[in-house]
Design a protein around this motif. Structure first.
Motif, PDB file in Angstrom:
ATOM      1  N   THR A   8       0.818  -0.916  -0.012  1.00  0.00           N
ATOM      2  CA  THR A   8      -0.048  -0.086   0.032  1.00  0.00           C
ATOM      3  C   THR A   8       0.838   1.380   0.082  1.00  0.00           C
ATOM      4  OG1 THR A   8      -1.827  -1.151   1.157  1.00  0.00           O
ATOM      5  CG2 THR A   8      -1.708   1.199   1.407  1.00  0.00           C
TER       6      THR A   8
ATOM      7  N   GLU B 203     -13.599   0.085 -11.564  1.00  0.00           N
ATOM      8  CA  GLU B 203     -12.270   0.540 -10.987  1.00  0.00           C
ATOM      9  C   GLU B 203     -12.457   1.017  -9.676  1.00  0.00           C
ATOM     10  OE1 GLU B 203      -9.363   0.817 -12.790  1.00  0.00           O
ATOM     11  OE2 GLU B 203     -10.478   0.150 -14.680  1.00  0.00           O
TER      12      GLU B 203
ATOM     13  N   ALA C 176     -11.803  -0.374  -6.913  1.00  0.00           N
ATOM     14  CA  ALA C 176     -10.902  -0.833  -6.122  1.00  0.00           C
ATOM     15  C   ALA C 176      -9.807  -0.111  -6.419  1.00  0.00           C
ATOM     16  CB  ALA C 176     -10.305  -2.179  -6.445  1.00  0.00           C
ATOM     17  N   SER C 177      -9.353   0.922  -7.066  1.00  0.00           N
ATOM     18  CA  SER C 177      -8.240   1.780  -7.412  1.00  0.00           C
ATOM     19  C   SER C 177      -8.376   2.998  -6.340  1.00  0.00           C
ATOM     20  CB  SER C 177      -8.354   2.091  -8.777  1.00  0.00           C
ATOM     21  OG  SER C 177      -9.372   3.268  -9.019  1.00  0.00           O
TER      22      SER C 177
ATOM     23  N   LYS D 177      -8.908   2.579  -3.078  1.00  0.00           N
ATOM     24  CA  LYS D 177      -8.727   2.028  -1.740  1.00  0.00           C
ATOM     25  C   LYS D 177      -7.513   2.475  -1.233  1.00  0.00           C
ATOM     26  CE  LYS D 177      -6.472  -2.343  -2.599  1.00  0.00           C
ATOM     27  NZ  LYS D 177      -6.159  -2.094  -4.062  1.00  0.00           N
ATOM     28  N   ASP D 178      -6.355   2.854  -2.061  1.00  0.00           N
ATOM     29  CA  ASP D 178      -5.355   3.335  -1.380  1.00  0.00           C
ATOM     30  C   ASP D 178      -5.282   4.947  -1.389  1.00  0.00           C
ATOM     31  OD1 ASP D 178      -4.188   0.978  -0.980  1.00  0.00           O
ATOM     32  OD2 ASP D 178      -3.186   0.769  -2.972  1.00  0.00           O
TER      33      ASP D 178
ATOM     34  N   ASP E 265     -20.648   5.446  -8.721  1.00  0.00           N
ATOM     35  CA  ASP E 265     -20.037   4.689  -9.683  1.00  0.00           C
ATOM     36  C   ASP E 265     -20.988   4.322 -10.810  1.00  0.00           C
ATOM     37  OD1 ASP E 265     -21.727   3.180  -7.582  1.00  0.00           O
ATOM     38  OD2 ASP E 265     -21.015   1.502  -8.271  1.00  0.00           O
TER      39      ASP E 265
END
Length: 375
Positions: free
Chosen positions: A2, A71, A73-74, A76-77, A89
């Motif tokens: 991460t 996308e 999940a992109s 999450k950081d 979304d």
């Protein structure tokens, strides 16, 4: 792994400041696609694809993120989950540009977009909004130029890391080794000293040192070479180092040493000229005037410096014609150079931060021409 980022409070302050700046500019808001601006505002390292991902920041209203469902999940950081931003979304077949317009309030709206927005998103967005967007550069320029405490701390750490690399460079500069082999060793050292990756490496030996943007080649180092080593990269959370030192393999020719000493005085004069209220072009002139007094004006062929942060090159640019007054928190390079085509070149570069009464360099390696002993 991460990627690290700043605290949520840092990004919250930036979002509020950007929205306020957009309102002051008479805009309905900002639409920011992935890139350095989005990373600055919310810490997201998402990438741009043919499907629209955008941070939508109304001048008056709650910000939101429009993102393809595949996308999600992109994000999450990034700081987006902790900031509590609305995530809208969408799936293929839906109109993401209409979602953007909805966040901005509908109707004909003048907005600013990041300068890296692809045309494949800009044109349909303009069609939905009923107005061609303007660039967000003017809105975000001062925010990104004037670094906050978290950014300054990151730049200091990046500067210390690249200093540790330069401390090792003499062990790599051996006669008979190629520039490329030296660059490979430096690349390994850059990552070993904490950088997430290598942004650039210049190893310019002998005549190659006279090319400011030379990278590296199969030329073998020779006794008597003057070698320009300009290196840097992002240090988590992504703020860049950038430092140049010049080395001599064996004792330098006396005329080389004399000219280098002038360059060293020029770099020092530029750093000493920095303080709030001084313009960017005055810092450039401080270096240039020292070189001109010694007949070396024509050997200095580029600007004195560039801003640095999430991007290696950003505003402010330290160049003739830039009347921008310096402010505390601005960070940029001071890197005059002298170049003699077909023979040799030299450059000295530090990153500095403007303080209340001067400048704080984040690089502390010696500025002298560094002589590498020859066995």
């Amino acid at each position: 792994m991460t990627a690290s980022r700043f605290s949520t409070d840092v990004y919250d302050r930036r979002l509020r400041a950007a929205a306020s700046a957009a309102g002051a500019a008479g805009l309905a808001g900002l639409v920011i696609t992935p890139g350095y601006d989005m990373r600055y505002l919310v810490g997201s390292r998402a990438q741009t694809f043919e499907r629209l991902t955008a941070l939508v920041l109304p001048a008056d209203g709650d910000p939101a993120v429009v993102v393809p469902r595949l996308e999600l999940a992109s994000l999450k950081d990034s700081a987006i989950p902790e900031l509590g931003l609305t995530v809208r979304d969408w799936v293929d077949g839906e109109d993401p540009y209409a979602l953007v317009a909805g966040v901005l309030g509908g109707g004909t709206r003048t907005v600013a977009v990041t300068d890296s927005m692809p045309a494949l998103h800009l044109l349909p967005l303009a069609d939905v909004l009923g107005a061609v967007p303007v660039l967000a550069t003017d809105v975000l320029r001062r925010l990104r130029m004037v670094k906050d405490d978290a950014e300054i701390d990151a730049l200091r750490k990046a500067g210390a890391a690249i200093d540790r690399v330069h401390a090792r460079v003499p062990e790599f500069l051996k006669p008979g080794r190629t520039e490329a082999a030296v660059a490979a060793d430096i690349a390994e050292a850059i990552v070993a000293e904490g950088h997430s990756e290598v942004a650039f490496i210049i190893v310019g030996s002998g005549p190659h040192g006279a090319d400011p943007h030379h990278e590296c080649s199969d030329r073998e180092l020779q006794v008597g070479d003057i070698v320009v080593v300009d290196i840097g990269g992002p240090y988590e959370p992504g703020y860049n180092s950038d430092s140049t030192r010049t080395y001599s393999i064996g004792e330098p020719d006396p005329e080389v040493a004399r000219r280098y000493a002038v360059l060293q005085r020029a770099q020092q004069a530029a750093v000493e000229a920095i303080r709030p209220g001084v313009t960017a072009e005055q810092v450039d002139a401080a270096a240039r005037d020292v070189l001109a007094a010694e007949g070396l004006a024509e050997a200095f062929v580029h600007r004195t410096g560039h801003g640095i942060g999430l991007s290696v090159h950003e505003e402010p640019y330290i160049v003739a014609g830039n009347t921008l007054p310096l402010e505390p928190g601005m960070a940029f390079s001071v890197e005059p150079g002298i170049y003699f085509p077909g023979r040799w070149g030299a450059r000295i570069e530090d990153i500095v931060i403007v303080t209340a009464d001067g400048a704080e360099p984040v690089n502390h390696r010696p500025h002298e021409l560094i002589v590498v002993p020859v066995p």
